[in-house]
Design a protein around this motif. Sequence first.
Motif, mmCIF file in Angstrom:
data_model
loop_
_atom_site.group_PDB
_atom_site.id
_atom_site.type_symbol
_atom_site.label_atom_id
_atom_site.label_comp_id
_atom_site.label_asym_id
_atom_site.label_seq_id
_atom_site.Cartn_x
_atom_site.Cartn_y
_atom_site.Cartn_z
ATOM 1 N N UNK A 231 9.930 6.868 -2.411
ATOM 2 C CA UNK A 231 10.199 5.471 -2.041
ATOM 3 C C UNK A 231 9.234 4.997 -0.968
ATOM 4 N N UNK A 232 9.055 3.704 -0.906
ATOM 5 C CA UNK A 232 8.106 3.128 0.038
ATOM 6 C C UNK A 232 8.469 3.477 1.479
ATOM 7 N N UNK A 233 9.770 3.545 1.792
ATOM 8 C CA UNK A 233 10.197 3.835 3.157
ATOM 9 C C UNK A 233 9.810 5.223 3.623
ATOM 10 N N UNK A 234 9.709 6.175 2.709
ATOM 11 C CA UNK A 234 9.282 7.530 3.074
ATOM 12 C C UNK A 234 7.823 7.504 3.528
ATOM 13 N N UNK A 235 6.977 6.770 2.826
ATOM 14 C CA UNK A 235 5.552 6.699 3.168
ATOM 15 C C UNK A 235 5.354 5.965 4.484
ATOM 16 N N UNK B 67 0.833 -1.205 0.000
ATOM 17 C CA UNK B 67 0.000 0.000 0.000
ATOM 18 C C UNK B 67 0.867 1.254 0.000
ATOM 19 N N UNK B 68 1.930 1.257 0.796
ATOM 20 C CA UNK B 68 2.820 2.417 0.850
ATOM 21 C C UNK B 68 3.516 2.637 -0.490
ATOM 22 N N UNK B 69 3.887 1.543 -1.166
ATOM 23 C CA UNK B 69 4.537 1.689 -2.464
ATOM 24 C C UNK B 69 3.569 2.255 -3.501
ATOM 25 N N UNK B 70 2.326 1.795 -3.492
ATOM 26 C CA UNK B 70 1.321 2.338 -4.421
ATOM 27 C C UNK B 70 1.054 3.815 -4.131
ATOM 28 N N UNK B 71 0.967 4.172 -2.859
ATOM 29 C CA UNK B 71 0.761 5.580 -2.492
ATOM 30 C C UNK B 71 1.945 6.425 -2.942
ATOM 31 N N UNK B 72 3.161 5.914 -2.706
ATOM 32 C CA UNK B 72 4.350 6.665 -3.103
ATOM 33 C C UNK B 72 4.464 6.855 -4.602
ATOM 34 N N UNK B 73 3.941 5.900 -5.376
ATOM 35 C CA UNK B 73 4.019 6.000 -6.833
ATOM 36 C C UNK B 73 2.937 6.898 -7.437
ATOM 37 N N UNK B 74 1.712 6.824 -6.891
ATOM 38 C CA UNK B 74 0.578 7.408 -7.610
ATOM 39 C C UNK B 74 -0.207 8.484 -6.851
ATOM 40 N N UNK B 75 0.040 8.663 -5.568
ATOM 41 C CA UNK B 75 -0.789 9.606 -4.804
ATOM 42 C C UNK B 75 -0.272 11.043 -4.858
#
Length: 343
Positions: free
Chosen positions: A317-321, A303-311
């Motif tokens: 990066x996923x770690x930031x989210x 979920x964090x990776x999808x948010x980081x890519x498209x939100x």
Amino acid sequence: MTNQSIQPIIHNSRKRRQRTVFVTLVLFALALTLSATMLMLGNTIYPVADVIRVLFGEQVPGASFAVGTIRLPRMLAGIFAGLAFGIAGTVFQTMLRNPLANPNVIGITTGSSAAAVFGIVVLQASDTFVSIISIIGGLLTVLAIYFLSKGAAFSIGRLVLVGIGIQAMLTAVINYLLLISRQNDVGTAMRWLSGSLNGVKMETLPPLMIAVALCLPVILRLSRQLQILELGEMTATSLGVKTNQTRVLLIVASVLMLALATATTGPIAFVAFLAGPIAKRLVGDGRSTIIPAALVGVILVLAADLIGQFAFTARYPVGVITGMVGAPYLIYLLIRMNRRGEL
């Protein structure tokens, strides 16, 4: 005990079991949905039929490269890293009876990170060698924490304090290495330190996948002993648990998964910290949370990776989210523990 007094106990046990099964199935369905979404979404959105054809080996123009070469390794890395972080986090928190005693806080992932940054900045090592020394760094950090916190008897508080101290020292080492590094190495090191699924290749995944496949059954086999360890050292010993042997097996299995996950994706922040408490809140007391926590870890990473890519307009990066979600929870947990007098 009479039959009437036993019936409520059996009823409550059955309800807890049903709740655990229901929560696990819901988490599995959500993880499966996020996995499918990762394969379909990107600069080009591919329908489910095309994705399935690619997964079965058919050549689909455009989709074969995007899905098979880029999105599939990214998705698999997210799944197995999420499993590893979620399982390792809940094992440490349960075994040490402290929500702060997770691999991020007590310095294990920082040990892997310091070793990796040393390989990138000082040794100018290849990705494979960086992964190897990252694993070694994590294992050496665990040994250092164990021996420095070892006393006449096992102490949770001493282990956590030693771990926090080692984490602070290793963070200083990382900052120093970044300070003396060449400019083009800083970007590489920072991308790795942020925790990211970007650029993951299929050939880098087998060690992590094998580690999870081997270590998860060991941890599941010891899940009953792990629950008893949560009751305390004396209680566990009186109930026949070989505490030292059990603890060593749990630590070795958890750290091996954790080190390989960190070597593959970098230290994705707070997943190991959040997965266990979320799973425990969903499942309730009295049941093992190993599988639910593993699935929560997968969901958090995907979920964090999808948010980081498209939100957002920029890609993160996923770690930031996960850091944005985990940091407020850490502050909340510290305030709550301080009010209860646990700090």
